[in-house]
Enzyme design. Structure first.
Site: not given
Ligand code: HH2
Length: 287
Positions: A228, A262
């Site tokens: 992040k 995660r």
């Molecule tokens: N962060 C993201 C997405 N989903 N779910 C939970 N429970 N906690 C988190 O911190 C979280 C999440 C963001 O990360 P990522 O899926 O890699 O990116 P994007 O939302 O751009 O797909």
């Protein structure tokens, strides 16, 4: 590895019960064109399924499939498009001995993926959408209830808290209790302070320093800090070069009270958590 023994205490997660005495890894599968760190990499179902198999082989305890990016400024996706992205991946990974989570905030998507056999729903909006709790209540799925201030399009504009730790903890406890009032067993619920979701770097650090206060509310704590922007702010590195920073943050999150991390980089995180488990004398490694 997850167990199918229903009587074992732990997080009840669809077909599985996940033991909570050691840290668990949730591996991220983003089937999106625009995710912040890996958008577009898994645009075909086949690539996403292969990626999921690899993450499971590397030691993921849960696989989290997402069809909509939640990065700041991301464009919303229609439920039908989200389902077109995630359903074939769930289908393709169902045969693995690993619980499948779906990252969604839409009740219609929740209901459909549960019919297709998802074991967990991970909702960055904390199941606040009308019908969200009802969509999951009748299933056996686990819930990850996350905190977000604002909504993805604008959440980083001007986040503000008087006391970030107690405000986030109170919100999560309220949402978890609302889920329980909707008939969802406590043992199906995990909570997540939502690192980067309507939070400045200082808010994120304050939360990560105080995970024990969240954990003391009684639900297992899930943390997503992998790759992040807060890690970019600290190290000055681009998203693809944040593996070491992500592993350090995941390990510290576990030491400070998180039970589930995660992550995008499962193998590196698994190594770090295995060393941590061995040093603290976790049962799998003997005393
Ligand atoms: N962060 C993201 C997405 N989903 N779910 C939970 N429970 N906690 C988190 O911190 C979280 C999440 C963001 O990360 P990522 O899926 O890699 O990116 P994007 O939302 O751009 O797909």
């Amino acid at each position: 590895m997850a167990s199918n023994v229903a009587a074992e205490p732990g997080l009840r997660c669809g077909r599985f019960v996940l033991p909570l005495h050691r840290p668990l890894i949730m591996g991220v599968i983003n089937v999106t064109p625009d995710s912040f760190s890996d958008g577009g990499l898994l645009s075909s179902s086949a690539a996403a399924i292969e990626h999921g198999r690899r993450l499971a082989a590397e030691g993921a305890d849960i696989l989290d499939v997402g069809g909509e990016s939640t990065r700041p400024g991301a464009a919303p996706v229609l439920a039908d498009d989200e389902l077109r992205r995630v359903l074939p991946v769930i289908e393709g990974l169902r045969g693995l001995d690993v619980p499948l989570s779906v990252d969604t905030s839409k009740p219609a998507v929740m209901a459909e993926v549960l019919r297709s056999g998802a074991d967990m729903i991970n909702d960055v909006a904390g199941f606040r959408a009308p019908g969200a709790l009802e969509a999951v209540a009748g299933s056996a799925a686990a819930l990850c209830v996350m905190h977000m201030q604002g909504e993805p399009r604008t959440m980083q504009a001007n986040p503000h808290y008087a006391d970030v730790v107690s405000e986030v903890a109170d919100f999560l406890a309220q949402r978890a209790e609302a889920a329980q009032s909707a008939g969802i067993a406590r043992a199906r619920i995990a909570i997540d302070p939502g690192i980067g979701f309507g939070k400045t770097l200082e808010h994120n650090l304050e939360l990560l320093r105080n995970l024990g206060k969240l954990a003391s509310r009684g639900w297992p704590v899930l943390i997503g800090v992998s790759r992040k922007s807060m890690l970019g702010k600290i190290t000055g590195r681009a998203t693809s070069e944040r593996v070491h920073a992500s592993v350090a943050a995941a390990l510290l999150a576990v030491i400070n009270g998180a039970t589930i991390v995660r992550v995008h980089d499962v193998r590196a995180t698994r190594d770090a958590l295995d060393v941590y488990d061995a040093i603290r004398g976790a049962p799998r490694f003997g005393a």
